[in-house]
Write a protein that holds these residues in place. Structure first.
Motif, PDB file in Angstrom:
ATOM      1  N   LEU A  39       0.822  -1.213   0.000  1.00 26.19           N
ATOM      2  CA  LEU A  39       0.000   0.000   0.000  1.00 26.19           C
ATOM      3  C   LEU A  39       0.858   1.265   0.000  1.00 26.19           C
ATOM      4  N   SER A  40       2.057   1.181   0.582  1.00 25.47           N
ATOM      5  CA  SER A  40       2.990   2.316   0.488  1.00 25.47           C
ATOM      6  C   SER A  40       3.384   2.557  -0.963  1.00 25.47           C
ATOM      7  N   VAL A  41       3.667   1.457  -1.673  1.00 28.55           N
ATOM      8  CA  VAL A  41       4.012   1.549  -3.103  1.00 28.55           C
ATOM      9  C   VAL A  41       2.824   2.082  -3.892  1.00 28.55           C
ATOM     10  N   ASN A  42       1.635   1.511  -3.613  1.00 27.57           N
ATOM     11  CA  ASN A  42       0.421   1.946  -4.314  1.00 27.57           C
ATOM     12  C   ASN A  42       0.143   3.433  -4.097  1.00 27.57           C
ATOM     13  N   LEU A  43       0.299   3.869  -2.842  1.00 30.23           N
ATOM     14  CA  LEU A  43       0.024   5.259  -2.507  1.00 30.23           C
ATOM     15  C   LEU A  43       1.016   6.201  -3.195  1.00 30.23           C
ATOM     16  N   SER A  44       2.295   5.854  -3.134  1.00 28.85           N
ATOM     17  CA  SER A  44       3.310   6.707  -3.772  1.00 28.85           C
ATOM     18  C   SER A  44       3.088   6.777  -5.285  1.00 28.85           C
ATOM     19  N   ALA A  45       2.754   5.616  -5.901  1.00 27.77           N
ATOM     20  CA  ALA A  45       2.500   5.580  -7.343  1.00 27.77           C
ATOM     21  C   ALA A  45       1.236   6.373  -7.688  1.00 27.77           C
TER      22      ALA A  45
ATOM     23  N   ASN B 270       5.386   7.171   4.343  1.00 29.07           N
ATOM     24  CA  ASN B 270       6.260   6.582   3.313  1.00 29.07           C
ATOM     25  C   ASN B 270       5.785   6.941   1.910  1.00 29.07           C
ATOM     26  N   GLY B 271       4.449   6.808   1.693  1.00 31.61           N
ATOM     27  CA  GLY B 271       3.897   7.097   0.368  1.00 31.61           C
ATOM     28  C   GLY B 271       4.089   8.541  -0.036  1.00 31.61           C
ATOM     29  N   VAL B 272       3.775   9.458   0.891  1.00 30.59           N
ATOM     30  CA  VAL B 272       3.914  10.893   0.605  1.00 30.59           C
ATOM     31  C   VAL B 272       5.381  11.268   0.411  1.00 30.59           C
ATOM     32  N   PHE B 273       6.259  10.703   1.248  1.00 30.91           N
ATOM     33  CA  PHE B 273       7.696  11.009   1.146  1.00 30.91           C
ATOM     34  C   PHE B 273       8.253  10.590  -0.217  1.00 30.91           C
ATOM     35  N   VAL B 274       7.944   9.347  -0.640  1.00 34.34           N
ATOM     36  CA  VAL B 274       8.432   8.848  -1.928  1.00 34.34           C
ATOM     37  C   VAL B 274       7.837   9.673  -3.071  1.00 34.34           C
ATOM     38  N   ALA B 275       6.511   9.932  -3.006  1.00 35.91           N
ATOM     39  CA  ALA B 275       5.854  10.706  -4.073  1.00 35.91           C
ATOM     40  C   ALA B 275       6.442  12.106  -4.167  1.00 35.91           C
ATOM     41  N   PHE B 276       6.715  12.730  -3.004  1.00 33.44           N
ATOM     42  CA  PHE B 276       7.287  14.079  -2.986  1.00 33.44           C
ATOM     43  C   PHE B 276       8.656  14.108  -3.658  1.00 33.44           C
TER      44      PHE B 276
ATOM     45  N   ILE C 262      14.720   7.060   2.855  1.00 28.31           N
ATOM     46  CA  ILE C 262      13.453   6.583   3.420  1.00 28.31           C
ATOM     47  C   ILE C 262      13.711   5.708   4.643  1.00 28.31           C
ATOM     48  N   VAL C 263      14.821   4.981   4.625  1.00 32.79           N
ATOM     49  CA  VAL C 263      15.205   4.168   5.778  1.00 32.79           C
ATOM     50  C   VAL C 263      15.686   5.073   6.914  1.00 32.79           C
ATOM     51  N   LEU C 264      16.528   6.060   6.574  1.00 31.88           N
ATOM     52  CA  LEU C 264      17.092   6.953   7.581  1.00 31.88           C
ATOM     53  C   LEU C 264      16.005   7.765   8.284  1.00 31.88           C
ATOM     54  N   VAL C 265      15.069   8.304   7.504  1.00 31.15           N
ATOM     55  CA  VAL C 265      13.989   9.103   8.080  1.00 31.15           C
ATOM     56  C   VAL C 265      13.115   8.245   8.987  1.00 31.15           C
ATOM     57  N   SER C 266      12.824   7.019   8.551  1.00 25.30           N
ATOM     58  CA  SER C 266      12.006   6.105   9.351  1.00 25.30           C
ATOM     59  C   SER C 266      12.717   5.736  10.647  1.00 25.30           C
ATOM     60  N   GLU C 267      14.018   5.472  10.573  1.00 30.20           N
ATOM     61  CA  GLU C 267      14.790   5.127  11.769  1.00 30.20           C
ATOM     62  C   GLU C 267      14.858   6.298  12.740  1.00 30.20           C
ATOM     63  N   LEU C 268      14.948   7.504  12.210  1.00 27.53           N
ATOM     64  CA  LEU C 268      14.986   8.702  13.046  1.00 27.53           C
ATOM     65  C   LEU C 268      13.657   8.857  13.792  1.00 27.53           C
TER      66      LEU C 268
ATOM     67  N   LEU D 166      15.046   5.415  -9.570  1.00 30.09           N
ATOM     68  CA  LEU D 166      14.768   6.016  -8.267  1.00 30.09           C
ATOM     69  C   LEU D 166      13.540   5.390  -7.621  1.00 30.09           C
ATOM     70  N   PHE D 167      12.487   5.167  -8.400  1.00 29.39           N
ATOM     71  CA  PHE D 167      11.264   4.560  -7.866  1.00 29.39           C
ATOM     72  C   PHE D 167      11.528   3.117  -7.420  1.00 29.39           C
ATOM     73  N   ILE D 168      12.278   2.370  -8.247  1.00 31.16           N
ATOM     74  CA  ILE D 168      12.597   0.977  -7.915  1.00 31.16           C
ATOM     75  C   ILE D 168      13.417   0.914  -6.626  1.00 31.16           C
ATOM     76  N   MET D 169      14.441   1.738  -6.500  1.00 34.16           N
ATOM     77  CA  MET D 169      15.307   1.714  -5.318  1.00 34.16           C
ATOM     78  C   MET D 169      14.539   2.131  -4.062  1.00 34.16           C
ATOM     79  N   PHE D 170      13.658   3.109  -4.213  1.00 30.59           N
ATOM     80  CA  PHE D 170      12.821   3.502  -3.076  1.00 30.59           C
ATOM     81  C   PHE D 170      12.033   2.299  -2.553  1.00 30.59           C
ATOM     82  N   GLN D 171      11.467   1.525  -3.470  1.00 30.03           N
ATOM     83  CA  GLN D 171      10.631   0.407  -3.059  1.00 30.03           C
ATOM     84  C   GLN D 171      11.451  -0.723  -2.450  1.00 30.03           C
ATOM     85  N   LEU D 172      12.652  -0.950  -2.947  1.00 32.34           N
ATOM     86  CA  LEU D 172      13.513  -1.982  -2.368  1.00 32.34           C
ATOM     87  C   LEU D 172      13.903  -1.617  -0.935  1.00 32.34           C
ATOM     88  N   PHE D 173      14.304  -0.368  -0.724  1.00 25.45           N
ATOM     89  CA  PHE D 173      14.659   0.065   0.632  1.00 25.45           C
ATOM     90  C   PHE D 173      13.415   0.105   1.526  1.00 25.45           C
ATOM     91  N   ASN D 174      12.279   0.450   0.940  1.00 23.95           N
ATOM     92  CA  ASN D 174      11.033   0.483   1.698  1.00 23.95           C
ATOM     93  C   ASN D 174      10.637  -0.920   2.159  1.00 23.95           C
TER      94      ASN D 174
END
Length: 880
Positions: free
Chosen positions: A676-682, A751-757, A854-860, A782-790
Motif C-alpha cells: 500500500l505504500s508503493v500503491n500510494l506513492s505511485a 512513506n507514500g507521501v515522502f516517496v511521491a514528494f 526513506i530508511v534513515l527518516v524512518s529510523e529517526l 529512483l522509484f525501484i530503489m525507493f521500493q527496495l529500501f522500503n
C-alpha cells in the motif's frame, strides 16, 4: 420423544412392540413406513461449477474481477482505436484470481467427508434382534423403531433406545458425551426430572460401545432422529461467516477501491476544468481522460494481495505440519493467531482419556510415584482381575474394565515385576465372584502353597466394613480416601483373608484412579493466559470432576465459575451472553450446548477455537472460527470436521499454532504496509502528473517491472519473517480490528507521501542534476530503489530498528541483491528494450543515496519515539 422418563411397559406400549415377541410382521411394516431405515440422510453434493462460482464470491476477488473488466475494456478500446493496448495489468489480475480460486477449490470438501464418515460408522454391522418371538441377525440399516436389540460386551450401539433389561451393563459414552468413565446402566430406573444425556442410566445411544455386561434395548430412534443424526445435521451445515482474515481483507479491499475511485473522480474533474479553460475540451480528450482515470482506479487495487495471502498461508501450512499441526483449511493458519477464547473438551484433550493409578496408599502413607508394592497388593492388582492388555505394535488394546486395566498398568510400571501374564501362571484361581452393582466388590480365591487366600477389592466404605479395623483406624483411612474423592478420583480399596479361621479381612490399602492431566497441558494453559487468551472447559463429566481438573490446571479458582449444561439450557441468548464471561467450566455439556456457546461467543466479537477428540465435539469444532482435533485419540469425524489436526494430541501444539498464526498475521501486515505504500506513492505521483498534464513517467514495460517488485519475490520475502519470541506476550487481535492499524496507516501515509514528494520534485526540478538523457532511466531507477529500501523498512512493524535483525531474513537480503542486479542489467544492458538511457556511476550513487533516505527518516522517527514517547510512558507508569 424422550423415554428416560417413561417406564418399560409404557415405552413398549407407545412403540407398539412386545417385550418377549418383539415386532411382528404387521408392526414391522408399519414401523418401516412411519420411521424409515436406520440411515443418515445424504446431502446433495455441490457440483464443481457451483463450488467454482462460490469461490469467486470472495469480496476481494469480486473487486479484482471488476477491475479486470474495466482494464480489459479500456485497453481493448485503445487497441481498436490506436492499434496499441496494454493488457499486462489484465494478465496479472487474472493470474491472481486464478491462483486464489484454485487453492480454495482444493481445500474445500471437509464437511462432505465428515458426513460420509458418520454413515461409515455403521457399515457392515450385524445386530441381534427379537422379531416374532425369534432371535435373528440383521443389518444395522434394517433395524426399526420398536425392535428389541440384544447387546453384550464388545458390541457397538447402532440406534437410540430404552433399556428393558440390563445385567451389569457398562457403556462407554466418552465419544458422545465426553464422560471419561464407562456408565453403569440400569433398565429399572425411571426419572421424573429433566436430565442430561450422560446421566440417563436407562437409555443407550448410537455411536457408543458396550464394555461389560449385557442387556436388551427397545429401539426408540433411528437414522436422522438419533443423537448421532442431529450431530450429522450440524456437520452438514456450512460455517455462518467468513474467517476474521477474510472479513478484514474484504473491508480493506473496499476502502482501497473507494479511495482509488474518489481520486479518479477528483483527477477527472480537475483535468476536465483545465481542458475547458485551455479551450481544448473535446469528445476525444474527455474519452482519453476517462480511460486514464479508469487506469488510475485499477492501479490502486492491490491485485497481488490475494496471491500473496494464499502463498503465505500455504508456506506456513508446511511449517506447522513439521510442528505436528496438520492444517486442513488455509485461513485457519492465520485465524489461530486471532483466537481470543479456547473452548476445550476435557477428556482426551486436556487429559489422557486413559484411567491410570495416580496414587497408592498403604501403611498409612500415600505416594503418586510408588510402584514397589507388597506381594498382597500385587496379587490383588493382577489376580483379582479379568482384564487384559494386548499390544499391537506401539499401541495397546484394553480388554475389560478400565479400572482393572489401570491396575495392570500400575503393576507393570515396575520393571522388576514379572509380566502380569507370567505372574498369573504362578497361581491357581480356585473361585471368583465378579463385581456387581449390588455388592460393589469383587473377590478371587487363589491357592498359595497348602492354603487358600481370598482377595477382595471394591468400593472404599464397603471393603472397610468387611475388614478387622477399629473405628479410629477406619476414620483415618476414610479421611485419606476423602482427599482423593474431593479431587474427583475413583477410590478402590483392597483387603485379603487367608484360610485360617479368621472371619474378617485384613486391610491392605487403596488406590486413587483418575484420567490424568496431560503433562504439557499445564504450561499450555499458562501460555494462553499470558497471551490474553481465555480458556473454557466444556466437558461431559460431572461438576465435581470438571472442577477438579479445572482447578488443577488453574482454569477455575472457585466453584462459582462452574455451571451445569442444564442451567444454561433454560437461558435465552441474551442472558447467556451476560454470564458467559464469568463461566470457566460447563459440566455435562451436550453437542448442542457446545455449539450454542460457540455461536454466542462469536456473536460477542470473540474469535473462538474449539479443541476436542470425540463425536460430541464435532459440531462445535466445525462451526468454531478454528477447530482443533486430536490426531491420535480423536475420532475420524472430529478430525474431518476440524480445521487443524494435532498429530501429537498435545494441547501445547494448540499454543504453537496460535504463535504461528500471530506471526502470519504480522507478516501479512508487513506485506500490506509495503504494497500500500508503493500503491500510494505511485497513485500520488501519477495523479499529480495527470493534473499537471505531464507525460506519463513510466512506459508499459517499466510498469510491468514495478508490478513484479510490488507483487513478486521482493514482496514475498516479507511474509517469510520468522516468529518473534515476544509474539505470545500480547493480547489477541480483536475480530473488529482492521488489519491496518493507526500506526501502520501513519507510516504508510508518511512513506507514500515522502516517496511521491521526492519523485515529483525530481521530475519537475531534476534536483539530482541528472543528464537530460538519463531523466527517464533515473526516475525509473529512483522509484525501484525507493521500493527496495522500503521493503526493508517494512520488516519492522513496531518501533525497533530494522538493523537489529537485518541478517535473520537471509532470503530477503539475497532477493534484494538479485533484484538490484537485474535492474542494473535492465538499465545498463537492456536499456533500449525499456526505452531508457544508461546511467553513469555518479548518477547511480546519487539515486541510491537519496532513495536510502526513506530508511534513515524512518529510523529517526522510531528513535525519537523510543527515546521520548516510550520513555515518558514508562516514567508515568513508575510514577503511579
Amino acid at each position: 420423544m424422550d423415554f428416560y422418563n417413561k417406564s418399560i411397559e409404557n415405552s413398549i406400549k407407545i412403540l407398539n412392540s412386545n417385550k418377549v415377541m418383539g415386532l411382528g410382521l404387521k408392526e414391522q411394516k408399519l414401523s418401516a413406513e412411519k420411521f424409515g431405515k436406520n440411515l443418515l440422510s445424504k446431502r446433495k453434493k455441490q457440483t464443481f461449477i457451483a463450488r467454482f462460482f462460490s469461490a469467486l464470491k470472495e469480496p476481494m476477488l469480486l473487486i479484482l474481477l471488476f477491475s479486470l473488466v474495466i482494464a480489459f475494456g479500456t485497453n481493448l478500446g485503445k487497441l481498436l482505436k490506436t492499434g496499441q493496448g496494454d493488457f499486462s495489468e489484465c494478465v496479472g489480475i487474472l493470474v491472481a484470481v486464478s491462483i486464489s480460486v484454485i487453492i480454495t477449490l482444493i481445500m474445500e470438501g471437509s464437511s462432505e467427508k465428515a458426513f460420509e464418515l458418520l454413515n461409515g460408522i455403521y457399515d457392515n454391522i450385524l445386530v441381534k434382534v427379537i422379531r416374532s418371538g425369534e432371535i435373528i441377525t440383521i443389518k444395522q440399516q434394517d433395524v426399526l423403531v420398536g425392535d428389541i436389540l440384544i447387546v453384550e460386551s464388545g458390541d457397538k450401539i447402532i440406534a437410540d433406545g430404552r433399556l428393558i433389561e440390563s445385567q451389569d451393563l457398562l457403556i462407554d459414552e466418552s465419544a458422545l458425551t465426553g464422560e471419561s468413565q464407562p456408565l453403569r446402566k440400569d433398565a429399572s430406573k425411571v426419572y421424573s426430572n429433566s436430565l442430561p444425556l450422560a446421566e440417563r442410566k436407562n437409555c443407550v445411544y448410537s455411536g457408543t460401545f458396550v464394555v461389560g455386561g449385557n442387556g436388551k434395548i427397545l429401539v426408540t430412534d433411528i437414522g436422522d432422529k438419533t443423537v448421532m443424526g442431529s450431530i450429522a445435521g450440524e456437520l452438514s451445515q456450512t460455517k455462518e461467516k467468513d474467517s476474521p482474515l477474510q472479513s478484514k481483507l474484504a473491508k480493506l479491499g473496499k476502502i482501497i477501491t473507494t479511495i482509488g475511485a474518489c481520486t479518479a473522480v477528483i483527477v477527472f474533474i480537475i483535468s476536465a476544468v483545465r481542458l475547458y479553460v485551455q479551450g481544448s475540451l473535446s469528445f476525444d480528450s474527455i474519452q482519453e481522460l476517462f480511460i486514464s482515470c479508469i487506469v488510475l482506479i485499477v492501479a490502486a487495487v492491490p491485485e497481488g494481495l490475494p496471491t500473496i495471502v494464499a502463498v503465505s498461508l500455504a508456506l506456513n501450512m508446511i511449517k506447522l505440519a513439521k510442528s505436528n499441526a496438520l492444517i486442513k483449511k488455509m485461513t485457519a493458519t492465520e485465524t489461530a493467531g486471532a483466537v481470543s477464547i479456547i473452548c476445550s473438551d476435557k477428556t482426551g484433550t486436556l487429559t489422557q482419556n486413559k484411567m491410570r493409578v495416580v496414587s497408592i496408599c498403604y501403611n498409612n502413607a500415600c505416594s503418586e510415584n510408588k510402584s514397589d508394592i507388597n506381594e498382597v497388593l500385587k496379587q490383588n492388582f493382577v489376580l483379582n482381575s479379568t482384564a487384559d492388555i494386548i499390544k499391537h505394535g506401539k499401541s495397546f488394546e484394553e480388554i475389560g474394565s478400565a479400572t482393572e486395566c489401570a491396575l495392570l498398568y500400575s503393576y507393570q510400571r515396575n520393571k522388576k515385576h514379572k509380566h502380569y501374564i507370567q505372574y498369573r501362571k504362578d497361581f491357581q484361581v480356585l473361585d471368583r465372584q465378579p463385581f456387581s452393582s449390588q455388592t460393589k466388590f469383587m473377590t478371587t480365591t487363589i491357592a498359595i502353597a497348602d492354603k487358600k487366600r481370598t482377595l477382595l477389592k471394591g468400593a472404599g466404605e464397603i471393603v472397610l466394613d468387611m475388614c478387622q479395623l477399629s473405628i479410629e483406624q477406619k476414620n483415618i483411612v476414610k479421611n485419606q480416601m476423602s482427599i482423593h474423592q474431593k479431587m474427583a478420583r475413583r477410590v478402590i480399596c483392597f483387603a485379603h483373608k487367608d484360610d485360617s479361621g479368621v472371619e474378617g479381612f485384613i486391610y491392605d490399602g487403596f488406590v486413587a484412579i483418575a484420567d490424568p492431566v496431560r503433562k504439557e497441558a499445564y504450561k499450555a494453559v499458562y501460555d494462553c493466559k499470558k497471551a490474553g487468551i481465555k480458556v473454557k472447559i466444556l466437558t461431559g463429566d460431572n461438576k465435581i470432576t470438571a472442577y477438579a481438573i479445572a482447578k488443577e490446571l488453574k482454569v477455575a479458582e472457585h466453584e462459582s465459575q462452574v455451571i451445569e449444561c442444564s442451567e444454561l439450557e433454560r437461558l435465552d441468548d441474551e442472558s447467556l451472553k451476560k454470564i458467559l464471561p464469568k463461566i470457566r467450566v460447563i459440566a455435562r455439556s451436550t453437542p448442542s450446548i457446545k455449539l450454542r456457546v460457540v455461536r454466542v461467543l462469536k456473536s460477542m466479537g470473540e474469535v473462538v477455537a474449539v479443541t476436542g477428540d470425540g463425536i460430541n465435539d464435532a459440531p462445535a469444532i466445525r462451526h468454531a472460527d478454528v477447530g482443533f482435533a486430536m490426531g491420535i485419540s480423536g475420532s475420524d469425524i472430529s478430525k474431518e470436521a476440524a480445521d487443524i489436526v494435532l498429530l501429537d494430541d498435545s494441547f501445547a501444539t494448540v499454543v504453537k499454532s496460535i504463535a504461528f498464526g500471530r506471526n502470519v498475521y504480522k507478516n501479512l501486515q508487513r506485506f500490506i504496509l509495503f504494497q500500500l505504500s508503493v500503491n500510494l506513492s505511485a497513485l500520488l505521483f501519477i495523479t499529480v502528473c495527470a493534473i499537471m498534464n505531464l507525460p506519463s513517467p513510466f512506459n508499459t514495460l517499466q510498469l510491468l517491472w514495478i508490478n513484479l517488485i510490488m507483487d513478486g519475490p521482493p514482496a514475498l520475502t516479507l511474509v517469510l519473517e520468522s516468529a518473534n519470541s515476544k509474539v505470545m506476550n500480547y493480547k489477541p487481535v480483536k475480530r473488529t480490528d482492521g488489519i491496518v492499524g493507526l500506526s501502520m496507516l501513519l507510516r504508510m501515509i508518511f512513506n507514500g507521501v515522502f516517496v511521491a514528494f521526492i519523485m515529483i520534485t525530481q521530475y519537475l526540478f531534476n534536483f539530482l542534476h541528472l543528464d537530460v538523457k538519463e531523466m527517464s532511466g533515473g526516475l525509473f531507477t529512483l522509484f525501484i530503489m525507493f521500493q527496495l529500501f522500503n521493503a526493508f523498512n517494512c520488516r519492522e512493524l513496531g518501533y525497533n530498528s530494522i538493523f537489529r535483525g537485518i541478517g535473520k531474513n537471509k532470503i530477503m537480503v539475497i532477493t534484494f541483491g538479485c533484484v538490484f542486479l537485474l535492474h542494473f542489467i535492465i538499465v545498463q544492458v537492456l536499456y533500449k528494450l525499456f526505452a531508457v538511457s544508461p546511467l553513469c556511476l555518479l548518477s547511480w550513487l546519487k539515486i541510491i543515496s537519496i532513495s536510502f533516505t526513506i530508511v534513515l527518516v524512518s529510523e529517526l522517527y522510531k528513535l525519537i519515539y523510543r527515546k521520548f514517547v516510550k520513555d515518558k510512558r514508562r516514567f508515568l507508569v513508575k510514577g503511579k
